[in-house]
Design an enzyme around this catalytic site. Structure first.
Site, mmCIF file in Angstrom:
data_model
loop_
_atom_site.group_PDB
_atom_site.id
_atom_site.type_symbol
_atom_site.label_atom_id
_atom_site.label_comp_id
_atom_site.label_asym_id
_atom_site.label_seq_id
_atom_site.Cartn_x
_atom_site.Cartn_y
_atom_site.Cartn_z
ATOM 1 C CD GLU A 138 -29.014 8.871 24.072
ATOM 2 O OE1 GLU A 138 -28.449 9.682 23.325
ATOM 3 O OE2 GLU A 138 -30.256 8.776 24.161
ATOM 4 C CD1 TRP A 163 -29.815 8.148 20.223
ATOM 5 C CD2 TRP A 163 -30.110 9.264 18.299
ATOM 6 N NE1 TRP A 163 -31.153 8.447 20.086
ATOM 7 C CE2 TRP A 163 -31.357 9.128 18.924
ATOM 8 C CE3 TRP A 163 -30.033 9.927 17.073
ATOM 9 C CZ2 TRP A 163 -32.537 9.631 18.371
ATOM 10 C CZ3 TRP A 163 -31.202 10.432 16.513
ATOM 11 C CH2 TRP A 163 -32.431 10.277 17.155
ATOM 12 C CD1 TRP A 194 -29.760 30.673 6.277
ATOM 13 C CD2 TRP A 194 -30.472 30.424 8.382
ATOM 14 N NE1 TRP A 194 -29.951 29.330 6.492
ATOM 15 C CE2 TRP A 194 -30.387 29.141 7.780
ATOM 16 C CE3 TRP A 194 -30.897 30.499 9.705
ATOM 17 C CZ2 TRP A 194 -30.711 27.969 8.454
ATOM 18 C CZ3 TRP A 194 -31.218 29.329 10.373
ATOM 19 C CH2 TRP A 194 -31.129 28.086 9.756
ATOM 20 C CG ASN A 234 -27.441 15.369 24.412
ATOM 21 O OD1 ASN A 234 -27.056 15.669 23.284
ATOM 22 N ND2 ASN A 234 -28.648 14.858 24.627
ATOM 23 C CD1 TRP A 247 -28.776 24.572 9.389
ATOM 24 C CD2 TRP A 247 -26.932 23.344 9.684
ATOM 25 N NE1 TRP A 247 -28.548 23.863 8.224
ATOM 26 C CE2 TRP A 247 -27.432 23.097 8.387
ATOM 27 C CE3 TRP A 247 -25.785 22.680 10.103
ATOM 28 C CZ2 TRP A 247 -26.798 22.215 7.492
ATOM 29 C CZ3 TRP A 247 -25.159 21.808 9.217
ATOM 30 C CH2 TRP A 247 -25.668 21.585 7.932
ATOM 31 C CD1 TRP A 275 -23.976 21.367 15.550
ATOM 32 C CD2 TRP A 275 -25.400 23.104 15.541
ATOM 33 N NE1 TRP A 275 -23.614 22.227 16.554
ATOM 34 C CE2 TRP A 275 -24.450 23.292 16.576
ATOM 35 C CE3 TRP A 275 -26.382 24.074 15.357
ATOM 36 C CZ2 TRP A 275 -24.472 24.422 17.415
ATOM 37 C CZ3 TRP A 275 -26.406 25.191 16.185
ATOM 38 C CH2 TRP A 275 -25.472 25.352 17.190
HETATM 39 P P1 FAD Z 1 -23.602 9.541 26.989
HETATM 40 O O1 FAD Z 1 -24.954 10.036 27.319
HETATM 41 O O2 FAD Z 1 -22.864 8.804 28.035
HETATM 42 O O3 FAD Z 1 -23.776 8.646 25.681
HETATM 43 C C1 FAD Z 1 -22.852 7.595 25.335
HETATM 44 C C2 FAD Z 1 -22.277 7.852 23.955
HETATM 45 O O4 FAD Z 1 -23.307 7.817 22.979
HETATM 46 C C3 FAD Z 1 -21.620 9.212 23.800
HETATM 47 O O5 FAD Z 1 -20.310 9.212 24.311
HETATM 48 C C4 FAD Z 1 -21.691 9.431 22.298
HETATM 49 O O6 FAD Z 1 -20.646 8.780 21.622
HETATM 50 C C5 FAD Z 1 -23.006 8.737 21.929
HETATM 51 N N1 FAD Z 1 -24.097 9.720 21.827
HETATM 52 C C6 FAD Z 1 -24.923 10.137 22.821
HETATM 53 N N2 FAD Z 1 -25.838 11.008 22.327
HETATM 54 C C7 FAD Z 1 -25.564 11.144 21.010
HETATM 55 C C8 FAD Z 1 -26.153 11.897 19.957
HETATM 56 N N3 FAD Z 1 -27.213 12.691 20.144
HETATM 57 N N4 FAD Z 1 -25.621 11.803 18.725
HETATM 58 C C9 FAD Z 1 -24.551 11.006 18.478
HETATM 59 N N5 FAD Z 1 -23.962 10.266 19.442
HETATM 60 C C10 FAD Z 1 -24.463 10.334 20.686
HETATM 61 N N6 FAD Z 1 -21.505 14.143 20.131
HETATM 62 C C11 FAD Z 1 -20.237 13.902 19.738
HETATM 63 O O7 FAD Z 1 -19.678 12.847 20.078
HETATM 64 N N7 FAD Z 1 -19.564 14.801 18.965
HETATM 65 C C12 FAD Z 1 -20.130 15.974 18.554
HETATM 66 O O8 FAD Z 1 -19.480 16.740 17.838
HETATM 67 C C13 FAD Z 1 -21.450 16.261 18.983
HETATM 68 N N8 FAD Z 1 -22.051 17.434 18.631
HETATM 69 C C14 FAD Z 1 -23.345 17.675 19.047
HETATM 70 C C15 FAD Z 1 -23.974 18.862 18.643
HETATM 71 C C16 FAD Z 1 -25.278 19.144 19.059
HETATM 72 C C17 FAD Z 1 -25.944 20.412 18.598
HETATM 73 C C18 FAD Z 1 -25.955 18.230 19.883
HETATM 74 C C19 FAD Z 1 -27.366 18.511 20.324
HETATM 75 C C20 FAD Z 1 -25.356 17.046 20.265
HETATM 76 C C21 FAD Z 1 -24.044 16.747 19.854
HETATM 77 N N9 FAD Z 1 -23.405 15.547 20.222
HETATM 78 C C22 FAD Z 1 -22.127 15.299 19.792
HETATM 79 C C23 FAD Z 1 -24.152 14.468 20.912
HETATM 80 C C24 FAD Z 1 -24.092 14.455 22.441
HETATM 81 O O9 FAD Z 1 -24.343 15.731 22.967
HETATM 82 C C25 FAD Z 1 -22.752 13.951 23.003
HETATM 83 O O10 FAD Z 1 -22.385 12.752 22.366
HETATM 84 C C26 FAD Z 1 -22.862 13.694 24.496
HETATM 85 O O11 FAD Z 1 -23.217 14.875 25.179
HETATM 86 C C27 FAD Z 1 -21.548 13.179 25.035
HETATM 87 O O12 FAD Z 1 -21.624 12.963 26.422
HETATM 88 P P2 FAD Z 1 -21.459 11.505 26.998
HETATM 89 O O13 FAD Z 1 -20.263 10.856 26.402
HETATM 90 O O14 FAD Z 1 -21.478 11.644 28.486
HETATM 91 O O15 FAD Z 1 -22.758 10.794 26.462
#
Ligand code: FAD
Length: 480
Positions: free
Chosen positions: A278, A281, A309, A344, A362, A385
């Site tokens: 993650e 990602w 749209w 997420n 979007w 997005w």
């Molecule tokens: P954990 O599950 O603990 O993951 C650890 C770290 O991995 C996160 O803190 C984050 O830095 C990174 N990470 C995890 N999943 C993703 C992902 N899909 N994409 C990129 N990095 C990821 N994340 C953001 O940091 N900023 C945003 O603006 C953002 N916008 C999002 C918009 C949409 C529509 C979606 C579907 C996801 C988005 N995310 C975003 C990704 C993700 O939802 C969050 O990073 C995550 O929910 C943060 O929770 P956590 O720190 O507990 O994640």
């Protein structure tokens, strides 16, 4: 003879921490006095101003950083507002600075701005040096065999793994020789936090910005939650994930620290791999944004330029307010408004709903998230997005349309999440909680619900909306 009293400016940006901060470490190593600076730049064209929730976080983060600098003898953090180019040039002149150090940002507008600043400083005889504090693998260092960039995550992950572990993080400096004497704005004058109405009133109960809080959150996660991460991370009512994203965005903790602390504590296992994937990602989103700078505004797949749209301000508003009549969607949107975050799994559900069920662009969803998420990050937000809309890198195909009822039943079967954020339907039995309109009249009455009055009827019918979305998608044909 060199004048060692000339200070080094450390320009803090998305790296608001002392440990694992290569720009700060380089400045300290120079032996010169260090002048820490933060610039609130809402004026540089092409650099997106920080959104509302991000500003709430920033206020706490700057306060914490100033305190942490003071604790190691550092100079007061200088706060200035304005176009960074002018602010940096003025400060370098005022203080006769020998050099300016910063850690790199990867948003296209920031890259262009920093390049201009580097050039202007060099012209003025001031050394400018940038470092990597934000990423495990900088975007240009991970390449396909043909030398290009990756669009598919699994291949990107494999390529990152082939590069080996990222460098170990450096500890925080024990002492910082500070340069004082530069004027600073008062943080309060920036009004980063709302007053009346205080829409962020509940944020403080959930979040504590700052480096110490970030490190404590990581420790807590590694102690108690990493083992259950792979199984629990999709359940929005469980605190199964790290909650580190906003700390990471502001750079209160760096990914190298997370990577190495995770492996030092747990070694490679299914749980560590699930978590580190993650984290990668986040790297992938930066990789894609760097190589496709139009990512925040233009669909990666060009055929989506012609998507039909059905822009509808009222529908967008209902989605924003969590009044769509689909409890899982409404719970997510209200969680976002109340806490500055959204789980997420639910982010994916609400994004799919806006784009596919409501046929709203979007970009409108991305803009709302930008303003309301404490972790709003240009790379992660625009990348995800596009992924959710089906027009992005390695996206789920457009025709895979989340059913918000089925998603609720699968990931919130006992309704704990929905009942927390949509209390007006909390008394419904689990069986009807994710689709209140299917409940018989007497059940609704017993739960105190009058559909259309106390809780909305569904804004669209799932089947009809699905068919409409598929037809819109088919109208694009297969042209690239
Ligand atoms: P954990 O599950 O603990 O993951 C650890 C770290 O991995 C996160 O803190 C984050 O830095 C990174 N990470 C995890 N999943 C993703 C992902 N899909 N994409 C990129 N990095 C990821 N994340 C953001 O940091 N900023 C945003 O603006 C953002 N916008 C999002 C918009 C949409 C529509 C979606 C579907 C996801 C988005 N995310 C975003 C990704 C993700 O939802 C969050 O990073 C995550 O929910 C943060 O929770 P956590 O720190 O507990 O994640």
């Amino acid at each position: 003879m060199t004048d060692t009293s000339r200070p080094i400016v450390v320009w803090f940006r998305q790296d608001l921490r002392l440990a694992d901060n290569p720009a700060l470490a380089a400045a300290v190593r120079s032996g010169r006095p260090v002048l820490p600076l933060y610039v609130l730049d809402d004026e540089t064209p092409d650099v997106r101003p920080i959104g509302g929730a991000g500003r709430w976080w920033l206020a706490g983060s700057l306060t914490a950083l100033a305190g942490d600098l003071a604790a190691v003898g550092g100079a007061p953090l200088v706060l200035r507002r304005g176009k960074a180019e002018g602010v940096i040039a003025d400060l370098a002149r005022e203080t006769n600075a020998a050099a300016v150090h910063w850690n790199r940002c990867y948003e296209p507008g920031a890259i262009a701005r920093d390049t201009r600043i580097k050039r202007a400083l060099a012209d003025a005889g001031v050394q400018a040096e940038s470092h990597n504090g934000a990423l495990l693998f900088e975007p240009w260092t991970v390449k396909t065999k043909a030398g290009g960039f990756f669009k598919v995550y699994t291949r990107y992950w494999q390529a990152c793994r082939a590069l080996g572990d990222p460098p170990k993080p450096e500890p925080a400096p024990e002492r910082i020789a500070g340069h004082t004497g530069a004027a600073s704005d008062d943080l309060g004058s920036w009004t980063l936090r709302p007053s009346a109405p205080d829409w962020a009133a509940e944020f403080g109960a959930r979040w504590r910005p700052g480096e110490r809080a970030a490190l404590a959150r990581l420790e807590d996660f590694l102690d108690d939650r990493l083992d259950g991460y792979a199984t629990g991370r999709d359940v929005p009512s469980e605190p199964a994930t790290s909650g580190l994203s906003a700390h990471l965005h502001m750079g209160e903790i760096g990914p190298r620290q997370i990577w190495h602390a995770t492996l030092a504590r747990h070694g490679w296992s299914a749980a560590t791999e699930a978590f580190l994937k993650e984290l990668v990602w986040r790297e992938f989103a930066h990789h894609v944004l760097y190589h496709l700078p139009a990512l925040p505004t233009e669909p990666m797949q060009p055929k989506f330029q012609a998507f039909p749209w059905a822009e509808d301000a009222a529908a967008l508003r209902q989605w924003q307010k969590g009044l769509t009549g689909y409890p899982m969607v409404d719970a997510g949107m209200r969680e976002l408004w109340r806490t500055g975050t959204m789980h997420n799994r639910v982010r994916m559900v609400v994004a799919s709903f806006l784009v596919k069920h409501l046929l709203q662009p979007w970009q409108a969803g991305e803009a709302w998230f930008w303003d309301t998420l404490v972790d709003a990050d240009l790379a992660a937000n625009s990348f995800n997005w596009q992924w959710s809309a089906g027009c992005g890198a390695d996206a789920q195909p457009y025709f895979r349309i989340f059913n918000p009822v089925a998603q609720g039943e699968k990931f919130d079967p006992a309704g704990k999440y929905v009942r927390t954020y949509v209390p007006e339907i909390a008394a419904l039995p689990d069986k009807y909680l994710h689709a209140p309109w299917t409940a018989p009249d007497h059940v609704l009455a017993e739960a105190g619900i009058r559909l259309g009055e106390t809780y909305p009827r569904p804004i669209v019918d799932h089947r009809e909306a699905r068919d409409r979305a598929l037809a819109a998608f088919k109208s694009l044909g297969s042209q690239e």
